[in-house]
Design a protein around this motif. Structure first.
Motif, short mmCIF file in Angstrom:
data_model
loop_
_atom_site.label_atom_id
_atom_site.label_comp_id
_atom_site.label_asym_id
_atom_site.label_seq_id
_atom_site.Cartn_x
_atom_site.Cartn_y
_atom_site.Cartn_z
N ASN A 150 40.24 104.65 11.23
CA ASN A 150 39.60 105.31 10.09
C ASN A 150 39.58 106.82 10.28
OD1 ASN A 150 38.06 104.94 7.55
ND2 ASN A 150 36.49 106.02 8.72
N LEU A 151 39.26 107.27 11.49
CA LEU A 151 39.22 108.70 11.77
C LEU A 151 40.59 109.33 11.57
CD1 LEU A 151 37.49 111.08 12.88
CD2 LEU A 151 38.27 110.41 15.16
N ILE A 152 41.61 108.73 12.18
CA ILE A 152 42.97 109.27 12.05
C ILE A 152 43.46 109.16 10.61
CG2 ILE A 152 45.37 108.91 12.72
CD1 ILE A 152 44.37 108.17 15.50
N GLY A 153 43.14 108.05 9.95
CA GLY A 153 43.53 107.87 8.56
C GLY A 153 42.97 108.95 7.66
N LYS A 172 36.48 112.93 18.44
CA LYS A 172 36.68 114.26 17.86
C LYS A 172 36.68 115.34 18.93
CE LYS A 172 34.78 113.27 13.27
NZ LYS A 172 33.65 113.52 12.33
N VAL A 173 35.77 115.24 19.90
CA VAL A 173 35.75 116.23 20.98
C VAL A 173 37.05 116.16 21.77
CG1 VAL A 173 34.65 116.87 23.17
CG2 VAL A 173 33.24 116.34 21.18
N LEU A 174 37.50 114.94 22.06
CA LEU A 174 38.75 114.79 22.80
C LEU A 174 39.92 115.34 21.99
CD1 LEU A 174 40.23 113.79 25.28
CD2 LEU A 174 40.27 111.49 24.29
N GLY A 175 39.91 115.12 20.68
CA GLY A 175 40.96 115.67 19.84
C GLY A 175 40.92 117.18 19.79
#
Length: 475
Positions: A438-441, A402-405
């Motif tokens: 799962n995160l991207i989904g 999430k931080v990288l995103g």
């Protein structure tokens, strides 16, 4: 209620399941691990589950101590079966700990065992797993093939002969010809740790192996570059450094830093005790010079930071290093890291660099600092390393992603590594891919990103394997 760790484990949405199906069979590039080159070369066949599962695994050892297991069942001389039973007793109580998931993914993927490990199930699991460990499929070569391991980066000291890497590359080792790349990684920590009591002895060994006298800090750099060239000749793609904090010491100019580094080197070789803080001028000079050498040779530099090691002196003196007595450091590192990277850039340019912190408090600092040093036409030249060590659990991986995103560019990420001494750890890549998908989904199903299936599949395949393959290839 969902089934325990079934095929949809962690995958909460239809999109997540579809993305995982697209990337789950991508090859594995385990670019940083601590596997034994000797065991790879010899195509080791493990005698039982304790040897392959508990040997050298300080993650498990820490939890066994926490549960009150006596040391003889952990690193001592108790029979292997009794050690295994003690691990089974321990794992029953690891709800919420990633070791519970890792253990059962390993039982499922390596041995086809879907029964949870417990004191009750342990005898049957012991018998079945040990029987399967006799098969060629679970030799080192068999494991590499089974998990489609494209490459592994071992961790090697500059004075190492690399004899096993040579034999593997030449196909003369007992393992024979394998498709997996087995690459040495250059880990010169002992030449940097001027504050350690064995520094003088190590420099003398380095002098012998490099075939030159080492009288000052410039000589140390020359000797290390000599060994780096030897490593590159034998397939090295990556350098690695374990640091309490980023090295940087203020100096009026480079000449002043050089003088301080040489004074420190002479003092250490004269047997004087130097603190880690006092040794910064030496470490700064040597490591920044190595960064320039890495760039010239197309070597990726990894910096593993903010760990405090061997904090239990009694245990360290009794059991030794890398046995479960390290912890997360809380050093403030932003100012030193940014100054160190800037120094490297000024001296000759940063190589491709992966920045890890054991303390997730640093993620925002690291992610924004690295954004200031991107460039050279390289996608994701500077990387925020994956959740490492105490952070490579579900929450830690999600936080890093999430931080990288939020602050960087997630699709350029080079993905997961095991950082492990165990040949059973390849399921950690699956664990990571499930968490990623799962995160991207969830983002897609929440309307935060278009449901462009082709683009999404490319993103998860790139992060799972293709980015790493391209990133670690020397130009």
């Amino acid at each position: 209620m969902k089934k325990f760790m079934d095929k949809n484990f962690i995958l909460e949405t239809k999109t997540a399941r579809s993305l995982f199906a697209a990337c789950q069979n991508e090859p594995l590039w385990d670019y940083h691990c601590h596997l034994s080159p000797k065991e790879i070369a010899e195509n080791k066949q493990f005698k039982n589950l304790t040897e392959i599962w508990l040997g050298g695994d300080h993650y498990k050892w820490r939890q066994m101590r926490t549960y009150g297991i006596e040391e003889k069942y952990i690193t001592g001389d108790a029979p292997d079966y009794e050690k295994f039973l003690k691990w089974a007793e321990t794992i029953e109580h690891l709800i919420g700990n990633p070791l519970y998931h890792w253990t059962h993914l390993e039982l499922q993927r390596y041995f086809g065992i879907y029964q949870p490990l417990s004191v009750k199930s342990a005898p049957d699991i012991w018998e079945k797993a040990n029987s399967m460990l006799k098969s060629p499929e679970l030799s080192v070569k068999g494991i590499f093939k089974k998990f489609n391991v494209y490459g592994v980066g071992t961790t090697d000291d500059p004075i190492d002969s690399l004899e096993y890497h040579k034999a593997i590359k030449e196909g003369t080792a007992p393992i024979g010809k394998i498709d997996t790349l087995v690459c040495p990684s250059f880990r010169p920590d002992k030449a940097l740790y001027i504050h350690k009591p064995d520094f003088k002895d190590y420099i003398e060994k380095l002098s012998q192996v490099a075939g030159m006298q080492i009288n000052n800090s410039d000589d140390v750099i020359k000797a290390l570059e000599n060994r780096l060239d030897y490593f590159v000749q034998n397939g090295c793609l990556v350098a690695d450094h374990g640091l309490s904090y980023p090295p940087y010491t203020q100096a009026r100019d480079e000449k002043a830093r050089d003088k301080a580094a040489d004074e420190l080197f002479k003092a250490a070789m004269d047997g004087k005790q130097i603190s880690e803080e006092e040794g910064e001028a030496y470490i700064t000079k040597v490591l920044s010079s190595l960064a320039v050498a890495y760039k010239k040779r197309g070597i990726v530099m990894q910096l593993h930071m903010n760990v405090i090691r061997n904090i239990n002196q009694k245990a360290f003196e009794t059991i030794g290093p890398d046995t479960g007595f390290d912890a997360v450091h809380d050093n403030s590192m932003a100012e030193k890291l940014s100054a160190f990277l800037n120094l490297c850039e000024l001296k000759g340019g940063l190589p491709k660099t992966i920045l890890y912190s054991l303390n997730p408090k640093d993620y925002y600092s690291v992610a924004t600092i690295m954004g200031s040093f991107q460039g050279d036409g390289i996608k994701g030249k500077i990387q925020l390393g994956s959740g490492w060590w105490f952070c490579d659990h579900k929450d830690g991986m999600e936080q890093q992603l999430k931080v990288l995103g939020n602050l960087g560019m997630l699709p350029t990420f080079v993905g997961m590594l095991t950082d492990s001494r165990s040949f059973l750890s390849y399921t950690r890549h699956e664990y990571f891919r499930r968490i990623l998908c799962n995160l991207i989904g969830n983002w897609v199903e929440n309307g935060e990103f278009p449901n462009d299936r082709s683009l999404l599949e490319d993103i998860v395949k790139d992060i799972s394997f293709r980015n790493a393959k391209n990133y670690f290839a020397r130009s």
